[in-house]
Design a protein around this motif. Structure first.
Motif, mmCIF file in Angstrom:
data_model
loop_
_atom_site.group_PDB
_atom_site.id
_atom_site.type_symbol
_atom_site.label_atom_id
_atom_site.label_comp_id
_atom_site.label_asym_id
_atom_site.label_seq_id
_atom_site.Cartn_x
_atom_site.Cartn_y
_atom_site.Cartn_z
ATOM 1 N N ILE A 42 9.588 -5.835 2.708
ATOM 2 C CA ILE A 42 10.126 -5.594 1.380
ATOM 3 C C ILE A 42 9.475 -4.292 0.921
ATOM 4 N N ARG A 43 10.243 -3.186 0.917
ATOM 5 C CA ARG A 43 9.640 -1.869 0.730
ATOM 6 C C ARG A 43 10.431 -1.004 -0.256
ATOM 7 N N GLU A 84 5.473 -3.578 0.351
ATOM 8 C CA GLU A 84 4.862 -2.255 0.255
ATOM 9 C C GLU A 84 5.660 -1.311 -0.646
ATOM 10 N N GLY A 85 4.955 -0.637 -1.558
ATOM 11 C CA GLY A 85 5.559 0.433 -2.345
ATOM 12 C C GLY A 85 6.576 0.000 -3.371
ATOM 13 N N ASN A 86 6.535 -1.258 -3.791
ATOM 14 C CA ASN A 86 7.489 -1.778 -4.767
ATOM 15 C C ASN A 86 6.954 -1.624 -6.191
ATOM 16 N N ALA A 87 7.871 -1.640 -7.157
ATOM 17 C CA ALA A 87 7.512 -1.665 -8.574
ATOM 18 C C ALA A 87 8.126 -2.914 -9.185
ATOM 19 N N ALA A 88 7.289 -3.715 -9.866
ATOM 20 C CA ALA A 88 7.759 -4.947 -10.498
ATOM 21 C C ALA A 88 7.254 -4.994 -11.931
ATOM 22 N N ARG A 138 -4.096 -4.473 -0.866
ATOM 23 C CA ARG A 138 -4.797 -3.191 -0.875
ATOM 24 C C ARG A 138 -4.004 -2.118 -1.632
ATOM 25 N N SER A 139 -4.743 -1.342 -2.427
ATOM 26 C CA SER A 139 -4.202 -0.142 -3.096
ATOM 27 C C SER A 139 -3.002 -0.436 -3.992
ATOM 28 N N ASN A 140 -3.058 -1.558 -4.693
ATOM 29 C CA ASN A 140 -2.022 -1.916 -5.666
ATOM 30 C C ASN A 140 -2.511 -1.599 -7.079
ATOM 31 N N VAL A 141 -1.594 -1.314 -7.985
ATOM 32 C CA VAL A 141 -1.890 -1.196 -9.409
ATOM 33 C C VAL A 141 -1.376 -2.477 -10.054
#
Length: 193
Positions: A42-43, A84-88, A138-141
């Protein structure tokens, strides 16, 4: 019939509008992207406004991204999933959920809650790994998961009966609690680095 496995979902915008505020259960619960019993990727998706009613909901559903696989304990064969690299944002319950026999790599996502919120809305969590799931986070906001009253807790990252989780380099802010550990587990850690 048998479906594809692994599955890839990339570069989509997923949203809802004008849904009735009805609390569904089990397989009928509201989700933006759902992998149920399959592995894959899911990217680079945007999942927003996964909600019901005109002003939010108190339902225990409305996860932006959810991956799940039975059994929901530590005994099953894990499905490998990369998130990876998603915005929610603007979801009812969880931004990213990995429950059951899942080995998830959750990296580089931005997960934004609606906090602070309170009754009658649901207490939100940013990222949840539970019920036998294992993960690298890892490396999530992850920000703005906050709830009143304090007897219910909103968590940036929630471990609930997980089977081993490694978390590093996440940026956590505006959460009632950045990390909640209700059984992180020291068990197997299956995702590739």
């Amino acid at each position: 019939g048998a479906g594809a496995d692994p599955v890839t979902v990339e570069n989509l915008v997923v949203t809802t509008s004008d849904l009735a505020n009805i609390c569904d259960v089990l397989d009928d619960r509201l989700r933006g992207i759902l992998f149920d019993g399959v592995g894959g990727t899911i990217r680079n998706n945007t999942v927003t406004h996964i909600t019901q009613g005109p002003s939010g909901s108190g339902c225990q559903e409305g996860n932006a991204i959810e991956v799940r696989n039975a059994p929901f304990d530590t005994t099953g064969s894990d499905k490998v999933v990369v998130i990876e690299g998603n915005a929610a944002d603007d979801y009812i319950k969880n931004g990213i959920t990995a429950n059951g026999s899942v080995a998830a790599t959750i990296t580089g996502n931005t997960v934004v809650g609606n906090g602070p919120v309170g009754v009658p809305l649901a207490a939100q969590n940013g990222i949840q790994v539970g019920f036998g799931g294992t993960a690298t986070i890892r490396s999530n906001v992850v920000r703005d998961h906050d709830y009143t009253p304090a007897s219910f807790v909103a968590c940036g990252i929630l471990y609930f009966q997980a089977d081993g989780v490694r978390a590093s380099k996440n940026t956590l802010s505006g959460n009632e609690r950045d990390v909640c550990n209700f059984g992180r587990g020291g068990g197997q850690y299956n995702p590739a680095p």
